[in-house]
Write an enzyme that holds these catalytic residues in place. Structure first.
Site, PDB file in Angstrom:
ATOM      1  N   GLU A 113      10.565   1.683   9.727  1.00  0.00           N
ATOM      2  CA  GLU A 113      11.808   2.349   9.698  1.00  0.00           C
ATOM      3  C   GLU A 113      11.125   4.210   9.347  1.00  0.00           C
ATOM      4  OE1 GLU A 113      14.659   1.822   8.685  1.00  0.00           O
ATOM      5  OE2 GLU A 113      14.519   0.339   8.345  1.00  0.00           O
TER       6      GLU A 113
ATOM      7  N   GLU B  37      10.485  16.424  14.218  1.00  0.00           N
ATOM      8  CA  GLU B  37      10.797  16.200  12.654  1.00  0.00           C
ATOM      9  C   GLU B  37       9.602  17.416  11.948  1.00  0.00           C
ATOM     10  OE1 GLU B  37       9.121  12.896  10.566  1.00  0.00           O
ATOM     11  OE2 GLU B  37      11.187  12.524  10.001  1.00  0.00           O
TER      12      GLU B  37
ATOM     13  N   LYS C  92       1.124  -0.687   0.057  1.00  0.00           N
ATOM     14  CA  LYS C  92      -0.145  -0.188   0.718  1.00  0.00           C
ATOM     15  C   LYS C  92       0.694   1.325  -0.462  1.00  0.00           C
ATOM     16  CE  LYS C  92      -1.466   2.569   2.555  1.00  0.00           C
ATOM     17  NZ  LYS C  92      -1.771   3.720   1.176  1.00  0.00           N
TER      18      LYS C  92
ATOM     19  N   CYS D   6      13.548  11.004   5.135  1.00  0.00           N
ATOM     20  CA  CYS D   6      14.231  10.914   6.382  1.00  0.00           C
ATOM     21  C   CYS D   6      15.362  11.350   7.092  1.00  0.00           C
ATOM     22  CB  CYS D   6      13.657   9.973   6.543  1.00  0.00           C
ATOM     23  SG  CYS D   6      14.668   8.582   5.534  1.00  0.00           S
TER      24      CYS D   6
HETATM   25  P1  NAD Z   1       2.879   8.831   7.254  1.00  0.00           P
HETATM   26  O1  NAD Z   1       3.372   7.342   8.766  1.00  0.00           O
HETATM   27  O2  NAD Z   1       1.828   9.630   7.287  1.00  0.00           O
HETATM   28  O3  NAD Z   1       2.526   7.452   6.547  1.00  0.00           O
HETATM   29  C1  NAD Z   1       3.093   5.934   5.403  1.00  0.00           C
HETATM   30  C2  NAD Z   1       2.607   5.510   5.215  1.00  0.00           C
HETATM   31  O4  NAD Z   1       1.285   4.222   5.915  1.00  0.00           O
HETATM   32  C3  NAD Z   1       1.151   5.878   3.982  1.00  0.00           C
HETATM   33  O5  NAD Z   1       1.212   4.930   3.333  1.00  0.00           O
HETATM   34  C4  NAD Z   1       0.015   6.222   4.853  1.00  0.00           C
HETATM   35  O6  NAD Z   1      -1.402   6.125   4.106  1.00  0.00           O
HETATM   36  C5  NAD Z   1       0.111   4.999   5.892  1.00  0.00           C
HETATM   37  N1  NAD Z   1      -0.863   5.082   7.120  1.00  0.00           N
HETATM   38  C6  NAD Z   1      -0.933   6.032   7.678  1.00  0.00           C
HETATM   39  N2  NAD Z   1      -1.871   5.867   8.730  1.00  0.00           N
HETATM   40  C7  NAD Z   1      -1.956   4.145   9.038  1.00  0.00           C
HETATM   41  C8  NAD Z   1      -2.135   3.730  10.122  1.00  0.00           C
HETATM   42  N3  NAD Z   1      -2.672   4.065  10.813  1.00  0.00           N
HETATM   43  N4  NAD Z   1      -2.245   1.506   9.615  1.00  0.00           N
HETATM   44  C9  NAD Z   1      -1.635   1.661   8.641  1.00  0.00           C
HETATM   45  N5  NAD Z   1      -1.092   2.713   7.492  1.00  0.00           N
HETATM   46  C10 NAD Z   1      -0.944   3.865   7.808  1.00  0.00           C
HETATM   47  O7  NAD Z   1       4.334   9.041   7.076  1.00  0.00           O
HETATM   48  P2  NAD Z   1       4.360  10.071   5.485  1.00  0.00           P
HETATM   49  O8  NAD Z   1       3.602  11.217   6.116  1.00  0.00           O
HETATM   50  O9  NAD Z   1       3.770   9.103   4.365  1.00  0.00           O
HETATM   51  O10 NAD Z   1       5.682  10.029   5.549  1.00  0.00           O
HETATM   52  C11 NAD Z   1       6.916  10.744   5.515  1.00  0.00           C
HETATM   53  C12 NAD Z   1       7.484  10.169   6.807  1.00  0.00           C
HETATM   54  O11 NAD Z   1       8.161   9.242   6.726  1.00  0.00           O
HETATM   55  C13 NAD Z   1       7.887  10.934   7.765  1.00  0.00           C
HETATM   56  O12 NAD Z   1       8.565  10.827   9.924  1.00  0.00           O
HETATM   57  C14 NAD Z   1       9.724  10.409   7.355  1.00  0.00           C
HETATM   58  O13 NAD Z   1      10.558  10.682   8.758  1.00  0.00           O
HETATM   59  C15 NAD Z   1       9.517   9.301   7.340  1.00  0.00           C
HETATM   60  N6  NAD Z   1      10.142   7.857   6.225  1.00  0.00           N
HETATM   61  C16 NAD Z   1      11.537   7.613   7.528  1.00  0.00           C
HETATM   62  C17 NAD Z   1      11.854   6.572   6.153  1.00  0.00           C
HETATM   63  C18 NAD Z   1      13.530   5.845   6.504  1.00  0.00           C
HETATM   64  O14 NAD Z   1      13.320   4.665   5.731  1.00  0.00           O
HETATM   65  N7  NAD Z   1      13.155   5.972   8.640  1.00  0.00           N
HETATM   66  C19 NAD Z   1      11.800   7.601   4.992  1.00  0.00           C
HETATM   67  C20 NAD Z   1      11.239   7.961   4.341  1.00  0.00           C
HETATM   68  C21 NAD Z   1      10.121   8.452   5.548  1.00  0.00           C
END
Ligand code: NAD
Length: 489
Positions: free
Chosen positions: A255, A393, A180, A289
Site C-alpha cells: 500500500e 508525492e 515493525k 496517502c
Molecule cells: P517509508 O517507506 O519510509 O517507511 C515505511 C515503513 O517501512 C517504516 O516502518 C520503515 O521503517 C520501513 N522501511 C523503510 N525502509 C525499509 C526497508 N528497506 N526494508 C523494510 N522496511 C523498511 O514510508 P514513510 O515515510 O514511513 O510513510 C510515508 C509513505 O507511506 C508515503 O509515501 C505514503 O503515501 C505512504 N502511505 C501509504 C498508505 C496506503 O495505504 N497506500 C497509507 C499511509 C501511508
C-alpha cells in the site's frame, strides 16, 4: 538532552513471546511539536527479529487451530481495552507524531479500535466455494488456512491505525505476526502490547520489534520463515522490499504513495466541495496517502473557487497539536519539513504562484513550539502539469490548483502521473460522475465526498500506488492459503 531530560525519557522495549525485552541499542525519537528528544526506541536488528520470528512460529500451531469464534472474542476484548484507554492513546499519538489531539481522538484511535472489531466480526462470515460435477461423481471445495508468520511493516503518518489494519486481519485469520512500526512513531504500538495479555492474546501471537527500516525492517523482509509481508509506506521502499523478498518468493501486499486528484466540475455544490477539499488537502498536515494534492477546477468557476478555497484554507489554525482548537499540527520531522518546503520553493522558481501559507503568511506559534516542525496550509496556483509539485508525492500541507476545460481533457490530465491511489470527483450530474469515475486510474474514487470508507470493500492503489487490496474479503484472501479439494464418491 540534559541529564534531567534524559532521566525523564520514555524508553520502549521490544515485545517478544509475550514479554517486554530490552534492546542493546536505541534510537532517539523526537516530539515534532517541540523538536525535543523525548523517547528512545529500540534499534533492533537481525537478532531481535530472529527471536520474534521464533516466538511467532512457536505460537502458530495453537493459535491457528483455534476456532474463528475464539479468536473473534479475543479481538473484541482487545478493542474494548484500547477504547477504554482511548484518551491516553490519543495523547500519545499526538505527541509522538505531531498530529492534532482532535485528529488522534476522532480518527486514529477510534479507527484502531474499529479495525479489531471489524475483523472480529468479518472473520465469522466467510464462506468458501463448492462446485459439483455429477457426471464425474465429484464435488470440489476450497479450504482456507492461515499462512504462518506474517511480517507487518507500517509508516509514521497514521501509526496505530495502519498497524492495527494489518494486525487485526492477520491474527483473525489465524496467523501469528511480527510487526515493525515506523521508528519515528512507535509509542502507541508499544502501549498496545501492554494490553495484549489482558485481552487473552497468547504469548507469541503478536510480536513487535522496533527499529529502522534498513535494519529491523530488512531483517524481517529477508527472514526465510516469514512467508508474507504486508507493507504500507513509500513506493521507493516497496521496490527495495520487493527485491529483497524475491529470493524467497514472498507474498506481498503493498500500500504505497499517491498523487491524488480532485476534479471539480462547474455544476459542483461548492458549499460542500470547498470545505471538504480543504480537509482532503490538509487533514493530518497533508500526511495521509489519500490526501488531495492536485485540484482541477473547470474554467468557468476557477476564479471563484480559488478565492473561496484560499479563504477557507486560511481559517485552518496551525499550532500546538494538544490545543483542541488547532487544525494543523507539526510535520513528522525536521528533514520532512525541509523536503516539503523545498517543493514550494521549486514551484516558485518555475513561476507558480503561492496564494497562501509557506513564505506568504506569518506563522504565529506559542513559545513552547518555536522549534517544532510547523508549516501553514499552502495553496499553489499556475503550476504546470509536468512540474514536480504536480507529479511527485509531497506528503505535506501543500496543494496545487489548476484550471481545465473539458471532461475528456481532465481525465487525461488526472491520469498523467505514476500514482493511482485515490481521486475525488465533484459534480451534480450523476451520469458524468459515473463516466469519470469509471475512467480514472485510481483504486478509490470518491464523488461529492472524501474519506468515507466501508471496510468491507477493497482498499488499495493502482500503478505505483500499490499491489494488492485490503478489506474484509481481500485481507482474508491475502492472509490465508487456499486449497482446492476434490472428492469422488
Ligand atoms: P517509508 O517507506 O519510509 O517507511 C515505511 C515503513 O517501512 C517504516 O516502518 C520503515 O521503517 C520501513 N522501511 C523503510 N525502509 C525499509 C526497508 N528497506 N526494508 C523494510 N522496511 C523498511 O514510508 P514513510 O515515510 O514511513 O510513510 C510515508 C509513505 O507511506 C508515503 O509515501 C505514503 O503515501 C505512504 N502511505 C501509504 C498508505 C496506503 O495505504 N497506500 C497509507 C499511509 C501511508
Amino acid at each position: 538532552p540534559t541529564m534531567a531530560h534524559s532521566q525523564a525519557l520514555l524508553v520502549l522495549e521490544n515485545f517478544i513471546g509475550g514479554k517486554f525485552v530490552p534492546c542493546s541499542s536505541y534510537i532517539d525519537s523526537y516530539n515534532p511539536s517541540t523538536g525535543d528528544v523525548y523517547c528512545r526506541v529500540p534499534d533492533s536488528g537481525k537478532e531481535e527479529v530472529e527471536a520474534a520470528v521464533k516466538a511467532a512460529k512457536d505460537a502458530f500451531p495453537v493459535w491457528s487451530s483455534k476456532s474463528p469464534l475464539e479468536r473473534s472474542q479475543i479481538l473484541n476484548k482487545l478493542a474494548d481495552l484500547i477504547e477504554h484507554d482511548l484518551e491516553e492513546f490519543a495523547q500519545a499519538e499526538s505527541k509522538d507524531q505531531g498530529k492534532t489531539i482532535t485528529f488522534a481522538r476522532t480518527v486514529d484511535i477510534p479507527r484502531a479500535v474499529h479495525n479489531f472489531r471489524f475483523f472480529a466480526s468479518s472473520i465469522l462470515h466467510h464462506v468458501t466455494e463448492c462446485t459439483e460435477m455429477p457426471a464425474m461423481g465429484c464435488v470440489h471445495y476450497t479450504s482456507r488456512t492461515p499462512v504462518g508468520v506474517a511480517g507487518l511493516i507500517s509508516p509514521w503518518n497514521l501509526p496505530l491505525y495502519l498497524l492495527t489494519w494489518k494486525i487485526a486481519p492477520a491474527i483473525a485469520c489465524g496467523n501469528t505476526v511480527v510487526a515493525k512500526p515506523s521508528e519515528m512513531t512507535s509509542v502507541t504500538a508499544w502501549m498496545m502490547c501492554k494490553l495484549l495479555g489482558k485481552a487473552g492474546v497468547p504469548p507469541g501471537v503478536v510480536n513487535v520489534v522496533f527499529g529502522t527500516g534498513v535494519k529491523a525492517g530488512e531483517a524481517l523482509v529477508c527472514h526465510p520463515d516469514v512467508p508474507l509481508i504486508s507493507f504500507t509506506g513509500s513506493t521507493l521502499t516497496a521496490q527495495r522490499i520487493t527485491e529483497r523478498s524475491a529470493p524467497h518468493c514472498k507474498r506481498l501486499s503493498l500500500e504505497l504513495g499517491g498523487k491524488n486528484p480532485a476534479i471539480i466540475f462547474d455544476d459542483a455544490d461548492l458549499s460542500q466541495c470547498i470545505p471538504t477539499t480543504v480537509r482532503s488537502s490538509f487533514a493530518n498536515q497533508g500526511e495521509i496517502c489519500l490526501c488531495t494534492s492536485r485540484i482541477f477546477v473547470q474554467r468557468g468557476i476557477y476564479s471563484e473557487f480559488l478565492k473561496r478555497f484560499v479563504a477557507e484554507a486560511k481559517k485552518w489554525k496551525t499550532g500546538n497539536p494538544s490545543d483542541p482548537t488547532v487544525d494543523v499540527g507539526a510535520l513528522i520531522s525536521k528533514e520532512h519539513l525541509e523536503k516539503v518546503r523545498n517543493y514550494v520553493k521549486k514551484a516558485q522558481a518555475e513561476g507558480a504562484r503561492v496564494l497562501c501559507g509557506e513564505g506568504v503568511d506569518p506563522v504565529a506559534l506559542p513559545p513552547g513550539n518555536q522549534k517544532g516542525y510547523f508549516m501553514l496550509p499552502t495553496v499553489i496556483a499556475e503550476v504546470k502539469d509536468e512540474s514536480c509539485c504536480m507529479q511527485e508525492e509531497i506528503f505535506g500541507p501543500v496543494t496545487c490548483v489548476v484550471a481545465f476545460d473539458t471532461e475528456e481533457e481532465v481525465i487525461k490530465r488526472a491520469n498523467s502521473v505514476k500514482y493511482g491511489l485515490a481521486a475525488t470527483v465533484w459534480s451534480s450530474n450523476v451520469g458524468r460522475v459515473h463516466r469519470v469515475a469509471h475512467r480514472l486510474q485510481s483504486g478509490l474514487v470518491w464523488t461529492n465526498c472524501w474519506l468515507v470508507r466501508d471496510l468491507n470493500l477493497p482498499f488499495g492503489g493502482m500503478k505505483a500506488s500499490g499491489i494488492g487490496r485490503e478489506g474484509a474479503k481481500d485481507s482474508y484472501e491475502f492472509f490465508t492459503e487456499v486449497k482446492t479439494i476434490t472428492i469422488k464418491h
